[in-house]
Write a protein that holds these residues in place. Structure first.
Motif, PDB file in Angstrom:
ATOM      1  N   VAL A  24       0.803  -1.300   0.585  1.00  0.00           N
ATOM      2  CA  VAL A  24      -0.175  -0.161   0.189  1.00  0.00           C
ATOM      3  C   VAL A  24       0.505   1.475   0.151  1.00  0.00           C
ATOM      4  CG1 VAL A  24      -1.534   1.149   1.429  1.00  0.00           C
ATOM      5  CG2 VAL A  24      -2.076  -1.482   1.155  1.00  0.00           C
ATOM      6  N   GLY A  25       2.050   1.649   0.823  1.00  0.00           N
ATOM      7  CA  GLY A  25       2.540   2.544   0.498  1.00  0.00           C
ATOM      8  C   GLY A  25       3.211   2.305  -0.382  1.00  0.00           C
ATOM      9  N   SER A  26       3.710   1.618  -1.277  1.00  0.00           N
ATOM     10  CA  SER A  26       4.669   2.299  -2.455  1.00  0.00           C
ATOM     11  C   SER A  26       3.537   2.222  -3.767  1.00  0.00           C
ATOM     12  CB  SER A  26       5.293   0.263  -3.463  1.00  0.00           C
ATOM     13  OG  SER A  26       6.238  -0.009  -1.898  1.00  0.00           O
ATOM     14  N   CYS A  27       2.213   1.786  -3.773  1.00  0.00           N
ATOM     15  CA  CYS A  27       1.329   1.707  -4.474  1.00  0.00           C
ATOM     16  C   CYS A  27       0.806   3.372  -4.253  1.00  0.00           C
ATOM     17  CB  CYS A  27      -0.408   1.526  -4.112  1.00  0.00           C
ATOM     18  SG  CYS A  27       0.202   0.136  -4.342  1.00  0.00           S
ATOM     19  N   ALA A  28       1.083   4.255  -2.761  1.00  0.00           N
ATOM     20  CA  ALA A  28       0.716   5.162  -2.276  1.00  0.00           C
ATOM     21  C   ALA A  28       1.738   5.887  -2.374  1.00  0.00           C
ATOM     22  CB  ALA A  28       0.530   6.130  -1.037  1.00  0.00           C
ATOM     23  N   PHE A  29       3.052   5.804  -2.994  1.00  0.00           N
ATOM     24  CA  PHE A  29       4.401   6.658  -3.353  1.00  0.00           C
ATOM     25  C   PHE A  29       3.910   7.027  -5.349  1.00  0.00           C
ATOM     26  CE2 PHE A  29       7.918   6.847  -6.187  1.00  0.00           C
ATOM     27  CZ  PHE A  29       9.236   7.743  -5.425  1.00  0.00           C
ATOM     28  N   LEU A  30       3.786   5.688  -5.516  1.00  0.00           N
ATOM     29  CA  LEU A  30       3.256   6.426  -7.515  1.00  0.00           C
ATOM     30  C   LEU A  30       2.473   6.711  -7.642  1.00  0.00           C
ATOM     31  CD1 LEU A  30       3.462   1.906  -8.345  1.00  0.00           C
ATOM     32  CD2 LEU A  30       5.330   4.074  -8.587  1.00  0.00           C
ATOM     33  N   ALA A  32       1.433   9.390  -5.525  1.00  0.00           N
ATOM     34  CA  ALA A  32       2.002  10.924  -5.493  1.00  0.00           C
ATOM     35  C   ALA A  32       2.354  10.520  -6.978  1.00  0.00           C
ATOM     36  CB  ALA A  32       2.596  10.972  -4.559  1.00  0.00           C
ATOM     37  N   LEU A  33       3.636   9.952  -7.443  1.00  0.00           N
ATOM     38  CA  LEU A  33       4.257  10.531  -8.725  1.00  0.00           C
ATOM     39  C   LEU A  33       3.452  11.050  -9.893  1.00  0.00           C
ATOM     40  CD1 LEU A  33       6.693  10.287  -9.834  1.00  0.00           C
ATOM     41  CD2 LEU A  33       6.912   7.746 -10.388  1.00  0.00           C
ATOM     42  N   PHE A  34       2.664   9.395 -10.268  1.00  0.00           N
ATOM     43  CA  PHE A  34       1.667   9.966 -10.745  1.00  0.00           C
ATOM     44  C   PHE A  34       0.860  10.944 -11.314  1.00  0.00           C
ATOM     45  CE2 PHE A  34       3.129   5.562 -12.261  1.00  0.00           C
ATOM     46  CZ  PHE A  34       4.181   5.627 -12.971  1.00  0.00           C
ATOM     47  N   LEU A  35       0.021  11.379 -10.022  1.00  0.00           N
ATOM     48  CA  LEU A  35      -0.601  12.882 -10.127  1.00  0.00           C
ATOM     49  C   LEU A  35       0.068  13.830  -9.580  1.00  0.00           C
ATOM     50  CD1 LEU A  35      -3.330  11.207  -7.437  1.00  0.00           C
ATOM     51  CD2 LEU A  35      -3.807  10.990 -10.261  1.00  0.00           C
ATOM     52  N   GLY A  36       1.166  13.714  -9.968  1.00  0.00           N
ATOM     53  CA  GLY A  36       2.254  15.540  -9.852  1.00  0.00           C
ATOM     54  C   GLY A  36       2.054  15.567  -8.791  1.00  0.00           C
ATOM     55  N   PHE A  37       1.821  15.169  -7.689  1.00  0.00           N
ATOM     56  CA  PHE A  37       2.173  15.185  -6.066  1.00  0.00           C
ATOM     57  C   PHE A  37       3.732  15.679  -5.620  1.00  0.00           C
ATOM     58  CE2 PHE A  37      -2.385  13.893  -5.745  1.00  0.00           C
ATOM     59  CZ  PHE A  37      -2.846  14.610  -5.677  1.00  0.00           C
ATOM     60  N   LEU A  38       4.342  14.839  -6.142  1.00  0.00           N
ATOM     61  CA  LEU A  38       5.931  15.072  -5.837  1.00  0.00           C
ATOM     62  C   LEU A  38       6.546  16.946  -6.525  1.00  0.00           C
ATOM     63  CD1 LEU A  38       6.784  11.505  -6.257  1.00  0.00           C
ATOM     64  CD2 LEU A  38       5.945  12.575  -4.130  1.00  0.00           C
ATOM     65  N   GLY A  39       5.782  17.053  -7.626  1.00  0.00           N
ATOM     66  CA  GLY A  39       6.429  18.230  -8.682  1.00  0.00           C
ATOM     67  C   GLY A  39       7.083  17.461  -9.613  1.00  0.00           C
ATOM     68  N   GLU A  40       7.133  18.423 -10.554  1.00  0.00           N
ATOM     69  CA  GLU A  40       7.723  18.265 -11.458  1.00  0.00           C
ATOM     70  C   GLU A  40       8.946  17.814 -11.858  1.00  0.00           C
ATOM     71  OE1 GLU A  40       5.654  18.654 -14.821  1.00  0.00           O
ATOM     72  OE2 GLU A  40       4.259  18.875 -13.364  1.00  0.00           O
ATOM     73  N   GLN A  41       9.567  18.666 -11.088  1.00  0.00           N
ATOM     74  CA  GLN A  41      12.174  18.335 -11.193  1.00  0.00           C
ATOM     75  C   GLN A  41      11.582  16.431 -10.609  1.00  0.00           C
ATOM     76  OE1 GLN A  41      14.084  19.809  -8.333  1.00  0.00           O
ATOM     77  NE2 GLN A  41      15.524  19.818  -9.496  1.00  0.00           N
ATOM     78  N   ALA A  43       9.018  14.539 -10.854  1.00  0.00           N
ATOM     79  CA  ALA A  43       8.212  13.409 -11.924  1.00  0.00           C
ATOM     80  C   ALA A  43       8.754  13.533 -13.835  1.00  0.00           C
ATOM     81  CB  ALA A  43       6.884  13.707 -12.520  1.00  0.00           C
ATOM     82  N   ALA A  44       9.571  14.062 -13.753  1.00  0.00           N
ATOM     83  CA  ALA A  44      11.013  14.283 -14.962  1.00  0.00           C
ATOM     84  C   ALA A  44      12.106  13.285 -14.483  1.00  0.00           C
ATOM     85  CB  ALA A  44      10.912  15.995 -14.744  1.00  0.00           C
ATOM     86  N   ARG A  45      12.441  12.728 -13.270  1.00  0.00           N
ATOM     87  CA  ARG A  45      14.044  12.400 -12.852  1.00  0.00           C
ATOM     88  C   ARG A  45      12.975  10.657 -13.206  1.00  0.00           C
ATOM     89  NH1 ARG A  45      15.568  12.115  -7.701  1.00  0.00           N
ATOM     90  NH2 ARG A  45      14.401  13.351  -7.592  1.00  0.00           N
ATOM     91  N   ILE A  46      12.072  10.801 -12.188  1.00  0.00           N
ATOM     92  CA  ILE A  46      11.653   8.996 -11.245  1.00  0.00           C
ATOM     93  C   ILE A  46      10.642   8.577 -12.922  1.00  0.00           C
ATOM     94  CG2 ILE A  46      10.271   8.195 -10.038  1.00  0.00           C
ATOM     95  CD1 ILE A  46      11.031  10.392  -7.706  1.00  0.00           C
ATOM     96  N   ARG A  47       9.944   9.184 -13.381  1.00  0.00           N
ATOM     97  CA  ARG A  47       8.599   8.425 -13.951  1.00  0.00           C
ATOM     98  C   ARG A  47       9.314   8.046 -15.294  1.00  0.00           C
ATOM     99  NH1 ARG A  47       2.685  10.009 -15.644  1.00  0.00           N
ATOM    100  NH2 ARG A  47       2.814   9.076 -17.238  1.00  0.00           N
TER     101      ARG A  47
END
Length: 149
Positions: A24-30, A32-41, A43-47
């Motif tokens: 569940v924690g890993s799904c929450a991280f993903l 947040a990543l795919f919904l843009g909550f982690l920021g553009e920088q 997302a551009a580095r991890i996605r």
């Protein structure tokens, strides 16, 4: 039989719960990543690590899409790490730790890799400052010269 009975002592419902919380924690991280909550920088580095190239028929440009196998591997690894971190607690379930490991394991791995890289850089800097052990600082032997008599 002896091996199965000794392993049975290590497997209990807390490990299953740790795996679920890590998942569940890993799904929450993903999420947040795919919904843009982690920021553009971020997302551009991890996605791009979760994308794969999708080849199209002749004449159409190739596109990228999210790879389901990479997503499954990511959440499975988060669940497995949560289980590993649960082992020292035995039958006392560390639910908050399992959730945090599931969410933060990419950060933990990144910090470990950065720390190893910085130690390597510090080692190189130390060699530059103190070249005592390097071959360049060793005295150069003079060749023997035979003088005719």
């Amino acid at each position: 039989m002896l091996l199965a009975s000794s392993l049975a002592g290590y497997f209990h419902w807390e490990l299953l719960l740790a795996a679920i919380f890590g998942f569940v924690g890993s799904c929450a991280f993903l999420g947040a990543l795919f919904l843009g909550f982690l920021g553009e920088q971020a997302a551009a580095r991890i996605r791009p690590g979760f994308e794969k190239l999708d080849l199209r028929p002749k004449g159409q440009p190739a596109t990228t899409r999210v790879s389901p196998s990479k997503i499954c591997a990511f959440v499975t690894l988060g669940a497995a790490l949560a289980v590993i971190f649960q082992f020292p607690y035995g039958t006392q379930f560390a639910y908050l730790q399992a959730l945090i490991v599931g969410v933060a394991w990419p950060t933990l791995i990144g910090q470990i890799m950065r720390q190893a890289e910085s130690e390597k850089i510090l080692g190189l800097a130390d060699q530059v400052q103190n070249p005592a052990g390097s071959p360049a600082s060793a005295p150069v032997a003079q060749p023997a010269v035979n003088v005719p008599r």
